[in-house]
Design a protein around this motif. Structure first.
Motif, PDB file in Angstrom:
ATOM      1  N   SER A   1       0.837  -1.187   0.000  1.00  0.00           N
ATOM      2  CA  SER A   1       0.000   0.000   0.000  1.00  0.00           C
ATOM      3  C   SER A   1       0.878   1.245   0.000  1.00  0.00           C
ATOM      4  O   SER A   1       2.057   1.194   0.329  1.00  0.00           O
ATOM      5  CB  SER A   1      -0.931  -0.015   1.197  1.00  0.00           C
ATOM      6  N   MET A   2       0.292   2.361  -0.360  1.00  0.00           N
ATOM      7  CA  MET A   2       1.094   3.551  -0.587  1.00  0.00           C
ATOM      8  C   MET A   2       1.372   4.337   0.674  1.00  0.00           C
ATOM      9  O   MET A   2       2.336   5.064   0.759  1.00  0.00           O
ATOM     10  CB  MET A   2       0.391   4.450  -1.586  1.00  0.00           C
TER      11      MET A   2
ATOM     12  N   ARG B   1       1.512   4.513   4.954  1.00  0.00           N
ATOM     13  CA  ARG B   1       1.551   3.759   6.196  1.00  0.00           C
ATOM     14  C   ARG B   1       1.577   4.748   7.333  1.00  0.00           C
ATOM     15  O   ARG B   1       2.171   5.805   7.233  1.00  0.00           O
ATOM     16  CB  ARG B   1       2.821   2.907   6.274  1.00  0.00           C
ATOM     17  N   ARG B   2       0.983   4.353   8.454  1.00  0.00           N
ATOM     18  CA  ARG B   2       1.080   5.218   9.615  1.00  0.00           C
ATOM     19  C   ARG B   2       2.474   5.103  10.207  1.00  0.00           C
ATOM     20  O   ARG B   2       3.149   4.111  10.062  1.00  0.00           O
ATOM     21  CB  ARG B   2       0.046   4.807  10.647  1.00  0.00           C
ATOM     22  N   ASP B   3       2.900   6.145  10.862  1.00  0.00           N
ATOM     23  CA  ASP B   3       4.241   6.159  11.409  1.00  0.00           C
ATOM     24  C   ASP B   3       4.176   5.924  12.913  1.00  0.00           C
ATOM     25  O   ASP B   3       3.564   6.674  13.649  1.00  0.00           O
ATOM     26  CB  ASP B   3       4.861   7.526  11.111  1.00  0.00           C
ATOM     27  N   PHE B   4       4.773   4.855  13.372  1.00  0.00           N
ATOM     28  CA  PHE B   4       4.866   4.578  14.802  1.00  0.00           C
ATOM     29  C   PHE B   4       6.326   4.693  15.205  1.00  0.00           C
ATOM     30  O   PHE B   4       7.205   4.387  14.411  1.00  0.00           O
ATOM     31  CB  PHE B   4       4.459   3.129  15.119  1.00  0.00           C
ATOM     32  N   GLY B   5       6.559   5.048  16.430  1.00  0.00           N
ATOM     33  CA  GLY B   5       7.939   4.994  16.917  1.00  0.00           C
ATOM     34  C   GLY B   5       8.235   3.598  17.420  1.00  0.00           C
ATOM     35  O   GLY B   5       7.352   2.754  17.477  1.00  0.00           O
ATOM     36  N   LEU B   6       9.478   3.316  17.771  1.00  0.00           N
ATOM     37  CA  LEU B   6       9.787   2.066  18.465  1.00  0.00           C
ATOM     38  C   LEU B   6       8.996   2.069  19.763  1.00  0.00           C
ATOM     39  O   LEU B   6       8.687   3.116  20.300  1.00  0.00           O
ATOM     40  CB  LEU B   6      11.266   2.019  18.836  1.00  0.00           C
ATOM     41  N   GLY B   7       8.714   0.919  20.300  1.00  0.00           N
ATOM     42  CA  GLY B   7       8.011   0.858  21.572  1.00  0.00           C
ATOM     43  C   GLY B   7       8.813   1.547  22.665  1.00  0.00           C
ATOM     44  O   GLY B   7      10.032   1.645  22.575  1.00  0.00           O
TER      45      GLY B   7
END
Ligand SMILES: Cc1cc2nc3c(=O)[nH]c(=O)nc-3n(C[C@H](O)[C@H](O)[C@H](O)COP(=O)(O)OP(=O)(O)OC[C@H]3O[C@@H](n4cnc5c(N)ncnc54)[C@H](O)[C@@H]3O)c2cc1C
Lengths: 505, 116
Positions: free
Chosen positions: B2-3, B5-11
């Motif tokens: 998919s074009m 993506r949501r951006d998450f940090g490392l846990g």
């Protein structure tokens, strides 16, 4: 200006004559018709569906499967004007020169043409796909402001680029039917016949030309309705990578094994690009990469780009790997062992990893050609009397092993540059297979070769042994590469258009 | 693919550990380990705990693993932990539970796993 004709409104028994009949109104058929619009020849574009989705028409695509789990045969393609571009993703990348070569570690590889044969047609193909100015491997210079490339030491993997078909609000990339129907209607020499299902290709005699196409329409309830006949001078089969094979195999009244199938090749060598998810975890010691790695980037002058990791030609040769395009996907959490691996490695390398971030990697892969990955006809019939297809899907362990070598090389280059490291997430076939989606890119079933013993069509996409029958689309690709097919099949179709201008004159 | 993506940090937990690498190692320097005959080697490792954790897995990839034999290998000239910087260029890599790590890191970590 001529508007499309609904075949259901024509009386049963109608006979239409034309210079060129194109079977299928997907991107291949539409682009070919438009390319020949000014050639002076009458063109009939025969499309099974209408201008929007219809479940009765769609169900003509149903068929059974065996082998590795794969998209349902009526799930990975669409049967109405515009074909599968009505739900494609718009990812574009041209074939590399190596994709055409005979690679001695890839059985059945080698095209009878080189990349140079397609070069003149790529600009127009790029325009048809509305993918913006041609950048691809020249994109790096355009993205400087957005951030640096991920630092990779010299080695077998490099950063390359996808471009995307233009998006329009909620309508994602170019839907060829919607986008080009007005152009088709405006072209005086093109007649678009909708709801026109070709059910048979008739040869005058074995070794002779096609002299007739049989057409059928569906009733509202999905049963067989009218029967029509087309008498064409030339025919191009552009019904998609599966249906091209089905029509050739089912047209077996003169040649019992089906047209073009004297050497038992039609339907064999089916291929697609597996898209295994979360194949590896990539940690970047310095933190997030430039946004064009895990998102698309729209440049001010129009093109939409995304970076990808591809194997170099030298690496592919040395390590016997196939094509792959690895993408950076969503950020992930590391478990305790992963965190320990990153801390221990970064400290040993003398690198500050306090801002490190981890990402899942995805991929589009090339599969080795396999004659047993195959479409055959079944005894089941659709409502129009056409035998349904059956697909036997295979993936070999060596396909996964090769891609694992490419990922390991990526990890090596990150470590050598002291910019990051990777974890390979899959070891066993079961793990790979469980992770896999498919591109729904249908290749190989009417493969191209100069030799009729190894191919269904020749280098001009003409079916061996039939003087006026041609095939357009990715079914003629002898090997798939890891690149998404549509830009490439458009270029090949435009080349076919130039060839037809000569032979039809 | 998919074009967007949501951006998450490392846990947060991962960040805390990864972050330790850049935070001066106070916590780890403060940690006391019993003396061993291999301290000349073990003292090259900045944080023994993460190395030991990786090493526990690394040992599984080393058939016939024995500490004295490993120590002999690591005491050869040029086999300090800083050799890890050249491992990737030289193609000396080891896969530990999927992690592609410099061979030298895997070896020192294996040693750490026996004394931490
Ligand atoms: C979910 C999905 C995502 C994709 N994403 C991408 C991507 O990002 N990039 C990319 O390059 N490619 C992508 N593809 C593949 C792309 O859609 C195809 O490569 C392309 O549509 C093939 O074009 P075609 O004209 O050869 O065949 P099709 O698009 O299959 O068109 C064939 C046409 O022929 C008609 N037809 C079939 N049988 C008959 C018959 N008997 N008589 C008359 N007409 C007939 C059909 O109705 C259809 O309109 C994707 C495909 C899917 C399913």
């Amino acid at each position: 200006m001529s508007t499309a004709i609904d075949a259901r409104t024509l009386p049963s028994g109608t006979v239409l004559t034309t210079d060129l009949a194109i079977i299928g109104g997907g991107p291949a058929g539409i682009s070919l018709a438009l390319a020949l619009a000014d050639s002076g020849h009458d063109i009939l574009l025969l499309e099974s569906g209408g201008t929007s989705f219809d479940d009765k028409s769609q169900s003509l695509y149903e068929g059974p499967q065996s082998g590795v789990a794969y998209t349902a045969l009526d799930g990975g393609r669409l049967r109405f004007l515009g074909g599968s571009t009505n739900h494609w993703g718009g990812w574009c990348r041209p074939l590399d020169a190596m994709d055409f070569e005979k690679r001695d570690w890839v059985p059945h590889s080698g095209w009878p043409i080189t990349r140079a044969a397609l070069d003149p047609y790529y600009p127009k193909a790029q325009t048809l796909a509305e993918a913006g100015p041609w950048l691809y491997d020249r994109a790096e210079a355009q993205v400087n402001d957005t951030g640096p490339l991920i630092d990779l030491a010299n080695g077998g993997v490099y950063t390359s680029w996808f471009q995307f078909s233009r998006t329009r609000g909620d309508v994602l990339p170019t839907h060829f039917g919607t986008r080009y129907q007005d152009d088709l209607n405006r072209a005086e020499k093109i007649k678009l016949l909708l709801h026109a299902n070709v059910t048979g290709i008739k040869l005058a005699k074995a070794g002779g030309p096609v002299n007739q196409l049989e057409l059928a329409t569906l009733t509202e309830a999905g049963g067989a309705d009218k029967r029509l006949t087309i008498k064409p001078r030339f025919v191009v089969l552009a019904a998609g990578g599966m249906e091209n094979a089905r029509l050739l195999l089912a047209s077996n009244d003169v040649i019992k094994v089906g047209i073009g199938n004297q050497n038992d090749l039609v339907g064999r060598f089916f291929a697609d690009n597996p898209i295994p998810r979360d194949t590896a975890t990539m940690v970047l010691f310095g933190g997030a990469p430039a946004s064009f790695y895990n998102n698309s980037l729209t440049l001010t002058n129009g093109p939409v780009l995304r970076a990808t990791f591809a194997p170099t030609r030298e690496f592919a040769r040395a390590k016997h790997v196939l094509g792959s395009l690895t993408t950076v996907e969503n950020p992930v959490r590391l478990d305790a062992l992963g965190t320990a691996a990153v801390v221990a490695t970064a400290q040993a390398l003398g690198v500050d990893a306090s801002n490190a971030k981890a990402y899942s990697l995805g991929c589009g892969m090339e599969l080795q050609p396999d004659p047993d990955r195959r479409l055959t006809l079944t005894d089941q019939r659709d409502p129009l009397g056409m035998p349904r297809l059956k697909l036997n899907m295979t993936v070999s362990d060596s396909d996964f092993e090769g891609y694992r070598r490419t990922l390991t090389e990526l990890g090596r280059q990150l470590l050598a540059a002291r910019s990051g490291m990777i974890k390979l997430n899959y070891n066993t076939r079961a793990e790979w297979v469980a992770s896999m989606d498919w591109g729904n890119h249908h290749f190989g079933t009417t493969r191209m070769s100069d030799d009729p013993k190894t191919g269904v069509v020749d280098a001009d996409c003409k079916v061996h042994g039939v003087p006026n029958l041609f095939v357009a689309g990715s079914s003629v690709f002898p090997t798939t590469s890891a690149n998404n097919p549509t830009l490439n099949l458009l270029a090949l179709t435009l080349r076919l258009g130039d060839h037809l201008k000569q032979v039809m004159a | 693919m998919s074009m967007s993506r949501r951006d998450f940090g490392l846990g947060a937990a991962a960040l805390a550990l990864v972050g330790a690498a850049g935070l001066g190692y106070r916590h780890f320097f403060g940690r006391w380990y019993a003396p061993t005959p291999y301290d000349d080697l073990l003292h090259q490792i900045t944080d023994r705990r993460p190395a030991a954790q990786l090493g526990t897995e690394a040992v599984r990839t080393m058939p016939g693993f024995e500490v004295p034999k490993l120590a002999v290998q690591l005491r050869q000239p040029g086999f300090t932990l800083s050799r890890a910087r050249d491992d990737a260029t030289a193609g000396r890599l080891t896969e530990v539970s999927g992690w592609v790590v410099p061979e030298t890191v895997a070896l020192y970590s294996a040693l750490a796993s026996q004394f931490t």
